[in-house]
Write a protein that holds these residues in place. Structure first.
Motif, PDB file in Angstrom:
ATOM      1  N   ASN A  57      38.529  51.948 -34.522  1.00 38.77           N
ATOM      2  CA  ASN A  57      37.274  51.246 -34.820  1.00 38.77           C
ATOM      3  C   ASN A  57      36.641  50.697 -33.533  1.00 38.77           C
ATOM      4  O   ASN A  57      35.439  50.846 -33.303  1.00 38.77           O
ATOM      5  N   ILE A  58      37.480  50.087 -32.685  1.00 45.44           N
ATOM      6  CA  ILE A  58      36.975  49.534 -31.418  1.00 45.44           C
ATOM      7  C   ILE A  58      36.412  50.669 -30.565  1.00 45.44           C
ATOM      8  O   ILE A  58      35.334  50.554 -29.972  1.00 45.44           O
ATOM      9  N   ILE A  61      33.029  51.633 -31.963  1.00 38.09           N
ATOM     10  CA  ILE A  61      32.028  50.570 -31.770  1.00 38.09           C
ATOM     11  C   ILE A  61      31.601  50.515 -30.299  1.00 38.09           C
ATOM     12  O   ILE A  61      30.426  50.281 -29.989  1.00 38.09           O
ATOM     13  N   GLY A  67      27.148  47.836 -29.856  1.00 39.40           N
ATOM     14  CA  GLY A  67      28.547  47.691 -30.238  1.00 39.40           C
ATOM     15  C   GLY A  67      29.343  46.965 -29.174  1.00 39.40           C
ATOM     16  O   GLY A  67      30.134  46.062 -29.467  1.00 39.40           O
ATOM     17  N   PHE A  70      28.606  43.332 -29.319  1.00 38.51           N
ATOM     18  CA  PHE A  70      29.323  42.715 -30.442  1.00 38.51           C
ATOM     19  C   PHE A  70      30.772  42.433 -30.035  1.00 38.51           C
ATOM     20  O   PHE A  70      31.283  41.325 -30.221  1.00 38.51           O
ATOM     21  N   LEU A  71      31.429  43.446 -29.446  1.00 37.12           N
ATOM     22  CA  LEU A  71      32.842  43.287 -29.065  1.00 37.12           C
ATOM     23  C   LEU A  71      33.005  42.185 -28.021  1.00 37.12           C
ATOM     24  O   LEU A  71      33.933  41.374 -28.088  1.00 37.12           O
ATOM     25  N   ILE A 354      35.988  43.121 -36.910  1.00 34.77           N
ATOM     26  CA  ILE A 354      35.789  44.455 -36.314  1.00 34.77           C
ATOM     27  C   ILE A 354      35.653  45.507 -37.417  1.00 34.77           C
ATOM     28  O   ILE A 354      34.761  46.358 -37.386  1.00 34.77           O
ATOM     29  N   GLN A 355      36.513  45.392 -38.398  1.00 34.06           N
ATOM     30  CA  GLN A 355      36.491  46.323 -39.538  1.00 34.06           C
ATOM     31  C   GLN A 355      35.140  46.278 -40.246  1.00 34.06           C
ATOM     32  O   GLN A 355      34.524  47.305 -40.551  1.00 34.06           O
ATOM     33  N   TYR A 357      32.223  45.212 -39.042  1.00 38.39           N
ATOM     34  CA  TYR A 357      31.160  45.755 -38.188  1.00 38.39           C
ATOM     35  C   TYR A 357      31.208  47.277 -38.214  1.00 38.39           C
ATOM     36  O   TYR A 357      30.181  47.955 -38.306  1.00 38.39           O
ATOM     37  N   TYR A 358      32.411  47.809 -38.146  1.00 38.79           N
ATOM     38  CA  TYR A 358      32.587  49.270 -38.128  1.00 38.79           C
ATOM     39  C   TYR A 358      32.031  49.868 -39.408  1.00 38.79           C
ATOM     40  O   TYR A 358      31.283  50.856 -39.388  1.00 38.79           O
ATOM     41  N   SER A 361      28.350  49.925 -39.481  1.00 37.01           N
ATOM     42  CA  SER A 361      27.644  50.736 -38.481  1.00 37.01           C
ATOM     43  C   SER A 361      27.875  52.239 -38.609  1.00 37.01           C
ATOM     44  O   SER A 361      27.220  53.003 -37.933  1.00 37.01           O
TER      45      SER A 361
END
Ligand code: NCD
Length: 362
Positions: A57-58, A61, A67, A70-71, A354-355, A357-358, A361
């Motif tokens: 996922n990271i 993103i 992305g 966001f991270l 994170i999950q 957002y993933y 997106s």
């Protein structure tokens, strides 16, 4: 307050008596989530799946600017201390990059000649000092068991912060094993996963901590066969074999590299760890020329197999092999950055964000 933290309820002498499996629950936070990351034995199959998914996922993103922003906001309020008193290129830099991806600021000590340890300060006092300025410590040391001792010291201090073991002595390198598992997960994604595969370890298996940690993580998978290939003097230690036997894992020992290559779904090459020679130059007397992967071995290797190496390499894999699509060691190295970002995000409980957002997106 202090009682809330892992390792604060067990005496150091009692902790040392425990097997790695029995130590594992003491390293987690009270709710069972990751806190100190010191041993491969801390991870079960469910966690390995989850951390691999988080790394993926990271990775997705981070492909675009929005992305990445966001991270970088996720852990912008955290600071990491990289305490690396043993040489490192990839582990150090991939941890740095992982911190940067998540917005974590980093400090470092890479040589005790530049710190107060040079003036005779104990490692305990150094680590307590780091805990005054930072929110977690990533440490690499040539002293086996030191990361564990430091985790215990901090958990029993006023500033109990997580310690991540980035390689300790000859015993463990859990984050390398995590990136190795992630590489295997990705390599076998459309080939039934890691279950049922044959992993061939080659080289200095006695003193290589990456092999010890990966052999342990592989016990989480069904019907994985582990084959250890190397000269007799560098063959895998009894403690690893006992661990495999206790887990009911099939293994074989061999000195015949050529015969082992065609059996491999993944072949894991390693260098001679001559920094551990007791007598200067003793490794030079061991003939390792038979344990090197050259172009001629490519024809023996299954079409869907992968070649791995934790690096640094010396002569174990000829650079000409790099061009073969089965050579995944450069990707394996980059995976270290993603899996370490995932690990830090999981320790600081940003996995759900994170999950989310993933999912939004994609
Ligand atoms: C390994 C290590 O330090 O144990 N390197 C790494 O972290 N990728 C392997 C080695 O030095 O041979």
């Amino acid at each position: 307050m202090r009682k809330e933290h892992p390792l604060s309820e067990i005496a150091w002498a009692d902790l040392q008596q425990l097997s790695p499996n029995a130590k594992a629950p003491h390293l987690a936070a009270k709710d069972g989530r990751l806190f100190h990351v010191l041993l491969a034995q801390q991870f079960n199959r469910e966690q390995l799946d989850a951390i691999g998914e988080l790394a993926t996922n990271i990775r997705f993103i981070a492909k675009n600017e929005g992305g990445l922003k966001f991270l970088q906001d996720l852990l912008a309020h955290k600071r990491a201390m990289l305490y690396f008193t043993q040489p490192s290129t990839r582990t150090f830099l991939s941890f740095c990059a992982a911190c940067q991806i998540l917005g974590v600021k980093v400090g470092e000590v890479r040589d005790t000649a530049t710190s107060s340890e040079f003036k005779g300060e104990s490692q305990e006092d150094s680590v307590r000092t780091f805990s005054s300025y930072f929110d977690f410590i990533i440490m690499r040391t040539e002293v086996g068991g030191l990361a564990e001792r430091m985790a215990w010291v901090l958990s029993n201090s006023d500033r109990p912060i997580p310690i991540i073991n980035a390689g300790s002595g000859k015993d463990q390198h859990p984050t390398q094993a995590l990136l190795d598992i992630y590489t295997l997960q990705r390599s076998f994604e459309e080939k039934g996963g890691i279950d049922g595969k044959t992993i061939v370890f080659v080289g200095d298996l006695l003193r290589g901590r990456t092999v010890r940690s990966l052999a342990s993580l592989l016990t989480n998978y069904r019907n994985v066969r582990q084959i250890f290939v190397g000269p007799e003097k560098l063959q895998i230690g009894r403690d690893v074999l006992d661990m495999l036997e206790a887990a009911g894992v099939k293994y074989e020992l061999s000195e015949d590299f050529r015969k082992a290559v065609p059996l491999a779904d993944a072949i894991y090459m390693t260098r001679v760890q001559d920094e551990w020679d007791v007598e200067k130059g003793e490794s030079k007397r061991i003939d390792i020329s038979k344990y090197c992967f050259g172009v001629k071995h490519l024809a023996l290797l299954k079409p869907a197999a992968v070649i791995m190496h934790p690096f640094p390499r010396r002569g174990e894999i000829s650079p000409e092999v790099d061009h073969d699509p089965r050579a995944v060691y450069w990707r394996q190295m980059r995976n270290g950055m993603w899996i370490r970002a995932a690990l830090i995000a999981a320790i600081f409980r940003r996995d759900a964000a994170i999950q989310e957002y993933y999912e939004e997106s994609v």
